[in-house]
Every structure is written in C-alpha cells, then in structure tokens.
Scaffold this motif. Structure first.
Motif, PDB file in Angstrom:
ATOM      1  N   TRP A   1     -13.897 -56.630  77.399  1.00  0.00           N
ATOM      2  CA  TRP A   1     -13.461 -57.903  77.880  1.00  0.00           C
ATOM      3  C   TRP A   1     -13.533 -58.978  77.031  1.00  0.00           C
ATOM      4  O   TRP A   1     -12.626 -59.858  76.856  1.00  0.00           O
ATOM      5  CB  TRP A   1     -14.302 -58.263  79.168  1.00  0.00           C
ATOM      6  N   SER A   2     -14.392 -58.960  75.866  1.00  0.00           N
ATOM      7  CA  SER A   2     -14.517 -60.044  74.840  1.00  0.00           C
ATOM      8  C   SER A   2     -13.210 -59.748  73.833  1.00  0.00           C
ATOM      9  O   SER A   2     -12.618 -60.922  73.491  1.00  0.00           O
ATOM     10  CB  SER A   2     -15.690 -59.836  73.971  1.00  0.00           C
TER      11      SER A   2
ATOM     12  N   GLN B   1     -10.845 -61.911  76.016  1.00  0.00           N
ATOM     13  CA  GLN B   1     -11.099 -63.008  76.136  1.00  0.00           C
ATOM     14  C   GLN B   1     -10.743 -64.055  74.757  1.00  0.00           C
ATOM     15  O   GLN B   1     -10.163 -64.936  74.539  1.00  0.00           O
ATOM     16  CB  GLN B   1     -12.734 -63.226  76.100  1.00  0.00           C
TER      17      GLN B   1
ATOM     18  N   LEU C   1     -12.043 -59.063  83.988  1.00  0.00           N
ATOM     19  CA  LEU C   1     -12.133 -58.193  83.072  1.00  0.00           C
ATOM     20  C   LEU C   1     -13.295 -57.750  82.623  1.00  0.00           C
ATOM     21  O   LEU C   1     -13.427 -56.641  82.094  1.00  0.00           O
ATOM     22  CB  LEU C   1     -11.561 -59.150  81.613  1.00  0.00           C
ATOM     23  N   LYS C   2     -14.403 -58.400  83.113  1.00  0.00           N
ATOM     24  CA  LYS C   2     -15.670 -57.900  82.919  1.00  0.00           C
ATOM     25  C   LYS C   2     -15.889 -56.699  83.952  1.00  0.00           C
ATOM     26  O   LYS C   2     -16.718 -55.617  83.305  1.00  0.00           O
ATOM     27  CB  LYS C   2     -16.810 -59.050  83.292  1.00  0.00           C
TER      28      LYS C   2
ATOM     29  N   GLY D   1     -13.946 -53.804  82.479  1.00  0.00           N
ATOM     30  CA  GLY D   1     -14.618 -53.381  81.257  1.00  0.00           C
ATOM     31  C   GLY D   1     -15.771 -52.573  81.678  1.00  0.00           C
ATOM     32  O   GLY D   1     -15.837 -51.376  80.929  1.00  0.00           O
TER      33      GLY D   1
ATOM     34  N   TRP E   1      -9.970 -64.598  85.583  1.00  0.00           N
ATOM     35  CA  TRP E   1      -9.541 -63.429  84.726  1.00  0.00           C
ATOM     36  C   TRP E   1     -10.641 -62.792  84.138  1.00  0.00           C
ATOM     37  O   TRP E   1     -10.874 -61.704  83.776  1.00  0.00           O
ATOM     38  CB  TRP E   1      -8.536 -63.863  83.459  1.00  0.00           C
ATOM     39  N   LEU E   2     -11.505 -63.671  83.540  1.00  0.00           N
ATOM     40  CA  LEU E   2     -12.871 -63.074  82.807  1.00  0.00           C
ATOM     41  C   LEU E   2     -13.648 -62.446  83.682  1.00  0.00           C
ATOM     42  O   LEU E   2     -14.027 -61.337  83.315  1.00  0.00           O
ATOM     43  CB  LEU E   2     -13.625 -64.237  82.423  1.00  0.00           C
TER      44      LEU E   2
END
Length: 221
Positions: A178-179, A182, A195-196, A199, A191-192
């Motif tokens: 995820w990073s 980002q 994604l986390k 991920g 979204w974060l």
C-alpha cells in the motif's frame, strides 16, 4: 535524482516485484497440485523458454537491484536527517512494526532470495546439464520438479528456512504494497484504507502460499 524521484522509483520497482512474486508463487504452487511433477515442469519450461519472459528477466533483475540499492540509500538519508541518531519511537506509535523495520525485513528477504537463487534458479539457468530431462506431452525439458522436490524432501532445515522466508516476505509486503501506491498519489483516506486491506490480504496469501509448499513436503514425505 530528488528524494521524491527516488521514492517514486522505489514504488514503481516495488510494485513490479509484487506482480512478479504473484506469478512466481502461482508456478510454485504447481509443486503441490501434481505429485508427478508434470505440471510444474511445464510451468518451469514455459518460464524458461517463453520469449516475453526472457525479455522480462533482465528487467526483473534490474528492478531488484534498484529496489535494494535505493532502499539502503533512502534509509541512510533518513538516518542522517534525524536530529538524534537513534530511534525514540515507542511500540505504541501509529505506524506498524513492519513499516518501522522495512530495511531489516528487506535485508532478511534478500538473504532468503540469494539462497533460493543459488539452489534453484542458478542451477536451472546456468547448469542445466546437472539436471535429468523428462518428456512431457512430447516435449523434452529439464526435470525442475525433481530438483526442487528432492531438496524439500531431504532437508527439514531448508523447509523451515523457506517457511520463515515466506513469513518475512509477507511482512515486508504488508507495508510495501500500500505504501507503494501511496507514493504514486493514492493517498486519500478511502483509497488508503482499501489499499491497506488489499495489501494485508495479498501479504497473507503470499506468506501462506510460500509456506504451504515446504509444509506439504514435510507432512507428506
């Protein structure tokens, strides 16, 4: 190159490697799908002879080198930028353990990767004459299955090492996945969070998948 540029390059190479790991695991899982070894040998032969894969191999190697070198360089820059040269963060900080120890995890994964390459990739790529050949569907190919299966069957230590390596890779991916997105600009809260989650799910699948292979040989053989 600016700091932003280096982080962008880290993200691009990292996400490229994430895709490769998924493909690599898919091929490796054929080890436990078919005990005859035919499916794995077909998959390994495809990876060794497909023109597109041959083009991607040097790009993959370059991606690994850039990702590793840049990770050490960025960590060195971060260390120099700290007003106090030691980490005062506490375990209760909002950042995860994996995010605080990405360099350590990456270094351990690198050790795992080097041993993996020596035992398998190097032999198949540069010493194919040491392998026996088999005929699968009328095609003569190296018996990669026997090379891999015999090592797992004959070494409990390597099986345990491989399981640990899979777990470390999963931990590394749990933050890196995820990073990477980002850094590419997908940083809004909605979204974060997604994604986390993706991920973490991907990291669990990768860790479980790579660990399942030696466990299968340990239990069955």
């Amino acid at each position: 190159m600016t700091s932003i540029g280096r982080k962008f390059l880290m993200s691009i190479t990292g996400l490229f490697l994430v895709m490769f790991i998924g493909v690599h695991l898919t091929i490796n899982l054929l080890l436990i799908v078919d005990d005859s070894g035919e499916l794995f040998n077909l998959g390994a032969n495809f990876m060794a002879t497909n023109p597109m894969i041959k083009i991607m191999e040097p790009l993959l190697g370059l991606g690994f080198m850039i990702h590793i070198i840049w990770s050490f360089f960025l960590e060195y820059q971060n260390w120099r930028a700290r007003p106090i040269k030691f980490d005062q963060r506490k375990p209760g900080d909002s950042s995860s353990w994996a995010s605080r120890n990405m360099l350590v995890l990456g270094s351990l994964v690198l050790v795992f990767l080097i041993i993996h390459i020596i035992n398998f990739f190097w032999v198949i790529k540069f010493d194919p004459h040491s392998l026996t050949t088999v005929n699968v569907d009328g095609v003569e190919m190296e018996d990669a299955y026997t090379l891999v299966a015999d090592l797992f069957k004959g070494s409990v230590v390597y099986c345990i090492f491989y399981i640990i390596g899979g777990a470390l890779l999963g931990l590394h991916l749990s933050h890196g996945f995820w990073s990477g997105f980002q850094t590419l600009g997908l940083s809004n809260k909605n979204w974060l969070k997604r994604l986390k989650f993706v991920g973490m799910l991907y990291a669990v699948i990768i860790a479980a998948g790579f660990s399942a292979i030696p466990l299968y040989f340990l239990i069955k053989f």
